[in-house]
Design an enzyme around this catalytic site. Structure first.
Site, PDB file in Angstrom:
ATOM      1  N   SER A 116      -3.311   4.590 -13.973  1.00  0.00           N
ATOM      2  CA  SER A 116      -4.300   4.270 -15.027  1.00  0.00           C
ATOM      3  C   SER A 116      -4.713   2.805 -15.116  1.00  0.00           C
ATOM      4  O   SER A 116      -5.570   2.468 -15.930  1.00  0.00           O
ATOM      5  CB  SER A 116      -3.823   4.716 -16.427  1.00  0.00           C
ATOM      6  OG  SER A 116      -3.925   6.111 -16.574  1.00  0.00           O
ATOM      7  N   THR A 117      -4.113   1.919 -14.303  1.00  0.00           N
ATOM      8  CA  THR A 117      -4.413   0.485 -14.496  1.00  0.00           C
ATOM      9  C   THR A 117      -5.568  -0.027 -13.640  1.00  0.00           C
ATOM     10  O   THR A 117      -5.869  -1.218 -13.662  1.00  0.00           O
ATOM     11  CB  THR A 117      -3.174  -0.388 -14.194  1.00  0.00           C
ATOM     12  OG1 THR A 117      -2.855  -0.287 -12.799  1.00  0.00           O
ATOM     13  CG2 THR A 117      -1.988   0.036 -15.032  1.00  0.00           C
ATOM     14  N   ASP A 138      -6.198   7.011  -5.055  1.00  0.00           N
ATOM     15  CA  ASP A 138      -6.529   8.423  -4.798  1.00  0.00           C
ATOM     16  C   ASP A 138      -7.254   8.551  -3.453  1.00  0.00           C
ATOM     17  O   ASP A 138      -6.896   9.378  -2.603  1.00  0.00           O
ATOM     18  CB  ASP A 138      -7.420   8.919  -5.953  1.00  0.00           C
ATOM     19  CG  ASP A 138      -7.537  10.432  -6.017  1.00  0.00           C
ATOM     20  OD1 ASP A 138      -6.844  11.115  -5.242  1.00  0.00           O
ATOM     21  OD2 ASP A 138      -8.314  10.921  -6.854  1.00  0.00           O
ATOM     22  N   ASN A 179      -7.703  12.277 -10.676  1.00  0.00           N
ATOM     23  CA  ASN A 179      -8.544  12.562 -11.853  1.00  0.00           C
ATOM     24  C   ASN A 179      -8.518  14.066 -12.092  1.00  0.00           C
ATOM     25  O   ASN A 179      -8.031  14.825 -11.245  1.00  0.00           O
ATOM     26  CB  ASN A 179      -9.963  12.016 -11.653  1.00  0.00           C
ATOM     27  CG  ASN A 179     -10.668  12.679 -10.497  1.00  0.00           C
ATOM     28  OD1 ASN A 179     -10.874  13.891 -10.501  1.00  0.00           O
ATOM     29  ND2 ASN A 179     -11.022  11.913  -9.479  1.00  0.00           N
ATOM     30  N   ASP A 211       0.863  -1.179   0.000  1.00  0.00           N
ATOM     31  CA  ASP A 211       0.000   0.000   0.000  1.00  0.00           C
ATOM     32  C   ASP A 211       0.905   1.235   0.000  1.00  0.00           C
ATOM     33  O   ASP A 211       1.703   1.418   0.928  1.00  0.00           O
ATOM     34  CB  ASP A 211      -0.851  -0.063   1.278  1.00  0.00           C
ATOM     35  CG  ASP A 211      -1.741   1.143   1.465  1.00  0.00           C
ATOM     36  OD1 ASP A 211      -1.575   2.153   0.753  1.00  0.00           O
ATOM     37  OD2 ASP A 211      -2.613   1.076   2.343  1.00  0.00           O
ATOM     38  N   ILE A 212       0.774   2.071  -1.003  1.00  0.00           N
ATOM     39  CA  ILE A 212       1.683   3.208  -1.153  1.00  0.00           C
ATOM     40  C   ILE A 212       1.584   4.191   0.023  1.00  0.00           C
ATOM     41  O   ILE A 212       2.548   4.884   0.333  1.00  0.00           O
ATOM     42  CB  ILE A 212       1.433   3.920  -2.516  1.00  0.00           C
ATOM     43  CG1 ILE A 212       2.674   4.686  -2.968  1.00  0.00           C
ATOM     44  CG2 ILE A 212       0.209   4.809  -2.472  1.00  0.00           C
ATOM     45  CD1 ILE A 212       2.624   5.139  -4.419  1.00  0.00           C
TER      46      ILE A 212
HETATM   47  N1  AR6 Z   1      -1.381   1.607  -2.935  1.00  0.00           N
HETATM   48  C1  AR6 Z   1      -0.824   1.294  -4.138  1.00  0.00           C
HETATM   49  N2  AR6 Z   1      -1.554   1.008  -5.231  1.00  0.00           N
HETATM   50  C2  AR6 Z   1      -2.898   1.041  -5.110  1.00  0.00           C
HETATM   51  C3  AR6 Z   1      -3.562   1.359  -3.891  1.00  0.00           C
HETATM   52  C4  AR6 Z   1      -2.734   1.657  -2.775  1.00  0.00           C
HETATM   53  N3  AR6 Z   1      -3.252   1.968  -1.580  1.00  0.00           N
HETATM   54  N4  AR6 Z   1      -4.904   1.300  -4.103  1.00  0.00           N
HETATM   55  C5  AR6 Z   1      -5.078   0.939  -5.395  1.00  0.00           C
HETATM   56  N5  AR6 Z   1      -3.879   0.785  -5.993  1.00  0.00           N
HETATM   57  P1  AR6 Z   1      -6.742   3.417  -9.527  1.00  0.00           P
HETATM   58  P2  AR6 Z   1      -6.494   4.852 -12.088  1.00  0.00           P
HETATM   59  C6  AR6 Z   1      -3.573   0.413  -7.393  1.00  0.00           C
HETATM   60  O1  AR6 Z   1      -8.082   2.929  -9.892  1.00  0.00           O
HETATM   61  O2  AR6 Z   1      -6.705   3.596 -12.853  1.00  0.00           O
HETATM   62  C7  AR6 Z   1      -9.717   7.205  -8.821  1.00  0.00           C
HETATM   63  O3  AR6 Z   1     -11.060   7.192  -8.471  1.00  0.00           O
HETATM   64  C8  AR6 Z   1      -4.641  -0.299  -8.174  1.00  0.00           C
HETATM   65  O4  AR6 Z   1      -4.660  -1.682  -7.866  1.00  0.00           O
HETATM   66  O5  AR6 Z   1      -6.500   3.905  -8.148  1.00  0.00           O
HETATM   67  O6  AR6 Z   1      -5.385   5.768 -12.503  1.00  0.00           O
HETATM   68  C9  AR6 Z   1      -9.248   8.575  -9.268  1.00  0.00           C
HETATM   69  O7  AR6 Z   1      -9.911   9.601  -8.581  1.00  0.00           O
HETATM   70  C10 AR6 Z   1      -4.164  -0.034  -9.595  1.00  0.00           C
HETATM   71  O8  AR6 Z   1      -3.159  -0.985  -9.949  1.00  0.00           O
HETATM   72  O9  AR6 Z   1      -6.267   4.626 -10.508  1.00  0.00           O
HETATM   73  C11 AR6 Z   1      -9.580   8.569 -10.719  1.00  0.00           C
HETATM   74  O10 AR6 Z   1     -10.937   8.909 -10.951  1.00  0.00           O
HETATM   75  C12 AR6 Z   1      -3.515   1.346  -9.501  1.00  0.00           C
HETATM   76  O11 AR6 Z   1      -3.347   1.605  -8.104  1.00  0.00           O
HETATM   77  C13 AR6 Z   1      -9.364   7.148 -11.142  1.00  0.00           C
HETATM   78  O12 AR6 Z   1      -9.536   6.365  -9.962  1.00  0.00           O
HETATM   79  C14 AR6 Z   1      -4.333   2.453 -10.103  1.00  0.00           C
HETATM   80  O13 AR6 Z   1      -5.708   2.249  -9.849  1.00  0.00           O
HETATM   81  C15 AR6 Z   1      -7.947   6.935 -11.631  1.00  0.00           C
HETATM   82  O14 AR6 Z   1      -7.855   5.633 -12.140  1.00  0.00           O
END
Ligand code: AR6
Length: 175
Positions: A123-124, A36, A26, A11-12
């Site tokens: 973005s993933t 986020d 976003n 967890d970052i």
């Molecule tokens: N630590 C590290 N990585 C994480 C954590 C964490 N605590 N939580 C999730 N991930 P996403 P996006 C990973 O959806 O695709 C938001 O609502 C997750 O498994 O967080 O860029 C924003 O407000 C995935 O591999 O970001 C935007 O609306 C990666 O982080 C939208 O999501 C990115 O997943 C951005 O979408």
């Protein structure tokens, strides 16, 4: 050179000993789900206020762009809020926009003289970018940048799940 990049699973928001944490934000910069939401919860209300101030001054943050705030309750020095592209099938310059997102984060870290930076897999998640392709772009962009510039000195790819960690680890092993 390969020791400039570290791959970890976790967890970052729990990272210590890193100067900058990158958030997958976003365009509104007002928080959201995924990483986020976790970062805003960990960093606290002052970070949302800082994002609101940026919004008032600069408007929305376009895909590929990034802004920097302090890190509130987190142990890092700063948070870079980066907006990756939404995956739309691959013909909407998603690859170039994702590379640009990473480069802009690195530029901001360097401009503020930070040495270490931690990235989630931008973005993933909700944005649907294929994990393998996104990891390749992230790796190549960061690796090249670190090789050409004095700062930042080190990047950490923080993988939230096993699959992502394995993808990054394979990239690390093929160096
Ligand atoms: N630590 C590290 N990585 C994480 C954590 C964490 N605590 N939580 C999730 N991930 P996403 P996006 C990973 O959806 O695709 C938001 O609502 C997750 O498994 O967080 O860029 C924003 O407000 C995935 O591999 O970001 C935007 O609306 C990666 O982080 C939208 O999501 C990115 O997943 C951005 O979408």
């Amino acid at each position: 050179m390969s020791d400039c990049i570290e791959v970890i699973k976790g967890d970052i928001t729990q990272l210590i000993d890193v100067d900058v944490i990158v958030n997958a934000a976003n365009p509104s910069l007002m928080g959201g789900g995924g990483v986020d939401g976790a970062i805003h919860r960990a960093a606290g209300e002052t970070i949302l206020e800082a994002c609101k101030a940026i919004r008032r001054q600069e408007g929305m943050c376009d895909p590929g762009q990034a802004v920097i705030t302090e890190a509130g309750n987190m142990t890092a020095q700063a948070i870079i809020h980066a907006v990756g592209p939404v995956w739309q099938g691959g013909n909407q310059q998603e690859a170039e926009l994702l590379a640009q997102t990473y480069r802009n984060c690195l530029d901001l870290a360097a401009a503020n003289r930070y040495r270490t930076i931690a990235f989630p897999a931008i973005s993933t998640g909700v944005y649907g970018f294929p994990r393998q392709q996104a990891a390749r772009i992230a790796w190549d962009t960061v690796y090249r940048y670190l090789g050409q510039r004095p700062l930042p000195e080190k990047a950490i790819f923080v993988c939230f799940d096993e699959e992502t960690q394995q993808i990054y680890q394979t990239l690390a092993d093929t160096l």
